[in-house]
Design a protein around this motif. Sequence first.
Motif, mmCIF file in Angstrom:
data_model
loop_
_atom_site.group_PDB
_atom_site.id
_atom_site.type_symbol
_atom_site.label_atom_id
_atom_site.label_comp_id
_atom_site.label_asym_id
_atom_site.label_seq_id
_atom_site.Cartn_x
_atom_site.Cartn_y
_atom_site.Cartn_z
ATOM 1 N N THR A 117 46.688 38.327 39.640
ATOM 2 C CA THR A 117 45.936 39.126 38.678
ATOM 3 C C THR A 117 44.575 38.456 38.473
ATOM 4 O OG1 THR A 117 46.702 37.872 36.750
ATOM 5 C CG2 THR A 117 48.089 39.714 37.487
ATOM 6 N N LYS A 118 43.770 39.032 37.612
ATOM 7 C CA LYS A 118 42.455 38.450 37.340
ATOM 8 C C LYS A 118 42.572 37.024 36.818
ATOM 9 C CE LYS A 118 38.127 39.393 34.871
ATOM 10 N NZ LYS A 118 37.411 40.338 33.952
ATOM 11 N N THR A 167 40.946 31.167 33.786
ATOM 12 C CA THR A 167 41.896 31.527 34.845
ATOM 13 C C THR A 167 42.820 30.359 35.201
ATOM 14 O OG1 THR A 167 40.460 30.839 36.657
ATOM 15 C CG2 THR A 167 40.176 33.094 35.811
#
Length: 288
Positions: A117-118, A167
């Motif tokens: 995912t991001k 992230t």
Amino acid sequence: MIRYRLTHRTTYTYQTPAIRARHFLHLLPRVRPGQALAASSLAIEPAPSNRWDELDYFGNHITSVELDRPHDEFVATLEAAIELTPPHPIAHAGLPWEAVAAAAASTADVAEFRLPTKLTGTDEAVLSYARSHFTPGADMMAATTAMMRDLYARFRYRPGSTTTTTTGPAALARREGVCQDYSHAMLASLRALKLPARYISGYLRSQIVGGETAYSGAEQTHAWVSVWLGWRHGWVDFDPTNDLIVSDEHVTLAWGRDFTDVSPTCGIILGGRRHTLKVSVVLAPAEP
């Protein structure tokens, strides 16, 4: 079986009155194997003009509320009684990780948790880190446990050093953060090898030792990782922030692909200008 009493209060205080607001809340714990919800209530102040209680795509409880009158504060208070039954300890999955990855690719309700995912994408550093633990033929449980313990050893728990948009690869490079960052780093590493893993939002037992909580992430919303070990053992939860294989001290609130799927509170506000947020959580054994 252990019975817990849970109180979670979220308070937004606005600099100027909020004129209208729409909030989306993941605050009611879900029922899952080993976790039963004996009672629960979610109180909203001020009283919303509209309220919807539904299940989201992942089966989590989601409460949507609409407020159409000016208000200086928004308060959501969860009270719940929860019963936990600890799972049987697992020493080995009995499968090499390559076999788990292959089985997950063709299992509909598992396959989507293999995808980045991001917040849990990959890069060469993440892939190299994953391969250092998941060597050819390594047992799935043993390799996952080793990764969890290594993340715990290499990271520094440091509130305020990251944000909700940090992230997994960035957290792994920084080697610091909070439970969300430990979890995203572990998710990114597992998914780099196409291994299925879920982001879990929930609570950790409040334990006071010498005036301080015994675990990092207690007395607030906590996060950890659930990993699919194959058909025999299914999903097993790992808490890299505290180097724990989850047993009977964690209460699951919701799960998804990463934090954005299960944010406890999010929404749209008209007015209010700046705001302050206060969150308090107590998860303690219930009185006999």
